[in-house]
Design an enzyme around this catalytic site. Structure first.
Site, short mmCIF file in Angstrom:
data_model
loop_
_atom_site.label_atom_id
_atom_site.label_comp_id
_atom_site.label_asym_id
_atom_site.label_seq_id
_atom_site.Cartn_x
_atom_site.Cartn_y
_atom_site.Cartn_z
N GLU A 28 61.46 46.13 37.40
CA GLU A 28 61.75 46.06 35.93
C GLU A 28 62.69 46.93 35.57
O GLU A 28 62.75 48.18 35.94
CB GLU A 28 60.10 46.60 35.61
N ASP A 33 69.47 54.82 36.92
CA ASP A 33 70.04 53.29 36.25
C ASP A 33 69.88 52.12 37.15
O ASP A 33 69.71 52.14 38.35
CB ASP A 33 71.66 53.56 36.53
N ASP A 62 67.47 48.67 25.00
CA ASP A 62 67.93 49.41 23.97
C ASP A 62 69.18 48.37 23.27
O ASP A 62 69.67 47.66 23.74
CB ASP A 62 68.86 50.45 24.33
N LYS A 94 75.03 47.99 16.55
CA LYS A 94 76.61 47.86 15.90
C LYS A 94 77.48 46.91 16.87
O LYS A 94 77.23 46.98 18.32
CB LYS A 94 76.99 49.44 16.09
N ASP A 147 62.10 42.74 20.32
CA ASP A 147 61.77 42.55 18.60
C ASP A 147 62.62 42.80 18.06
O ASP A 147 62.50 43.10 16.51
CB ASP A 147 60.63 43.46 18.30
N THR A 205 53.40 46.68 26.19
CA THR A 205 53.74 48.00 26.23
C THR A 205 53.45 48.73 24.95
O THR A 205 53.19 48.12 23.82
CB THR A 205 55.19 48.26 26.57
N TYR A 211 55.45 50.46 23.30
CA TYR A 211 56.80 50.14 22.33
C TYR A 211 56.38 48.90 21.60
O TYR A 211 56.67 48.75 20.56
CB TYR A 211 57.88 50.06 23.34
N GLU A 212 55.99 47.82 22.40
CA GLU A 212 55.92 46.59 21.70
C GLU A 212 54.65 46.34 20.73
O GLU A 212 54.93 46.25 19.91
CB GLU A 212 55.70 45.43 22.86
#
Ligand code: SAM
Length: 238
Positions: free
Chosen positions: A62, A119, A141, A145, A177, A216, A218-219
Site C-alpha cells: 500500500e 517514500d 495527494d 494545480k 474523491d 479509511t 480519510y474516505e
C-alpha cells in the site's frame, strides 16, 4: 509503453507532502519506539516475501496508507498474506501502528504487516519484478494545480513501475474523491492499456465500493463531511 521494466527510482521521486504534524501522544511514541523497529522494512536490499515473512506468501503493497485503516483491515481479512505499507507522515505511521497492535496495544497484534516510514517508490523499486499480488493507491495527494501535475503519484513513471512489480493477474486498486485527480488518473491509465485491464463493466463498478476494500477515515470524512463522491478502480495486470 514497455511492460516488465522498472522505472529508474531516481527519476520517480514523489515525496512532496508533510512529514510531521502534531506531537505524538505517549502511547503512539511508545509504538514508534518499540513496535516499528520490529516490523520495519529493511532500509536496503531486496524486499521479498521470504525476507519479510519467511515464506512465499502473496504480497500486498500500500502506497501512502495514511492512518493505516485499509492496510490493517486487509491484513486482518487475509492473515496468510503479507502486507507492506509505506508512509512518510509519522503521525500516520503512529496511527497505523495502533491498528497493527490491535486495540491501541491492548489486543493481538497483526503479524503480517511490515511498515516503511518513508517514500513508497523507494521500497517498491527494491521489490523484484512480478512479485506483488495487490497494489493499493488510495486517495493520493491530489496536487490539483496543473503546474504540480508531475508530483502526482499517478503518472507514467510510477505506473510503469506498478506494472513491473505486479504479477500477471495481480490487481492494482486505486481510489479517489478528487474530481481533477480522477480525470488525470483515467487519462494516465488509458496510456497503459497494454499493461492493465480495467475491471469495469458498468458505472456501479467504480461508483460503489467493492467488497474487501475497507474504508479509511480519510474516505469517510470525504464522503460525510465534504459530501464528495468516491470512485473506486480495479485494474488487472495483463
Ligand atoms: C490524502 S492522504 C490518503 C491516505 C490514505 N491512503 C487514505 O486513503 O486514507 C495521502 C497520503 O499519501 C502519503 N504520501 C505522499 N507521498 C508519498 C510517497 N512518496 N510515498 C508514500 N506515501 C506518500 C501522504 O503522506 C498521505 O498520508
Amino acid at each position: 509503453m514497455t511492460a516488465h521494466k522498472s522505472g529508474d527510482p531516481t527519476t520517480l521521486n514523489r515525496l512532496y507532502g508533510r512529514a510531521k504534524g502534531k506531537p505524538l501522544r505517549a502511547g503512539q511514541q511508545g509504538l514508534v519506539d518499540n513496535l516499528l523497529p520490529r516490523i520495519a522494512v529493511p532500509l536496503e536490499g531486496p524486499v521479498t516475501s521470504e525476507i519479510l515473512f519467511g515464506d512465499d506468501r502473496p504480497m500486498h503493497f500500500e502506497i501512502g496508507f495514511g492512518g493505516g485503516e485499509h492496510m490493517a483491515g486487509r491484513a486482518d481479512m487475509l492473515p496468510n498474506h503479507g502486507f507492506i505499507g509505506a508512509e512518510p507522515f509519522i503521525n500516520g505511521v503512529a496511527q497505523a501502528l495502533t491498528h497493527v497492535a490491535g486495540d491501541n496495544g491492548a489486543g493481538t497484534p497483526l503479524g503480517n504487516v511490515r511498515i516503511h516510514h518513508g517514500d513508497a517508490l523507494e521500497v517498491l523499486a527494491r521489490i523484484p519484478d512480478d512479485s506483488l499480488s495487490f497494489l493499493y493507491l488510495l486517495h493520493p495527494d491530489p496536487w490539483p494545480k496543473a503546474r504540480h501535475a508531475k508530483r502526482r503519484m499517478m503518472n507514467d513513471g510510477p505506473v510503469d513501475m506498478f506494472a513491473a512489480k505486479l504479477k500477471p493477474g495481480g490487481e492494482f486498486r486505486f481510489g479517489t474523491d478528487h474530481a481533477v485527480y480522477v480525470r488525470h488518473a483515467l487519462m494516465v491509465m488509458q496510456r497503459h492499456t497494454d499493461q492493465f485491464e480495467w475491471l469495469c463493466d458498468k458505472p456501479q463498478d467504480f461508483q460503489v465500493r467493492p467488497g474487501g476494500w475497507p474504508e479509511t477515515r480519510y474516505e469517510n470524512k470525504a464522503r460525510t463531511v465534504y459530501g464528495h463522491e468516491v470512485w473506486y478502480f480495479r485494474y488487472r495486470r495483463k
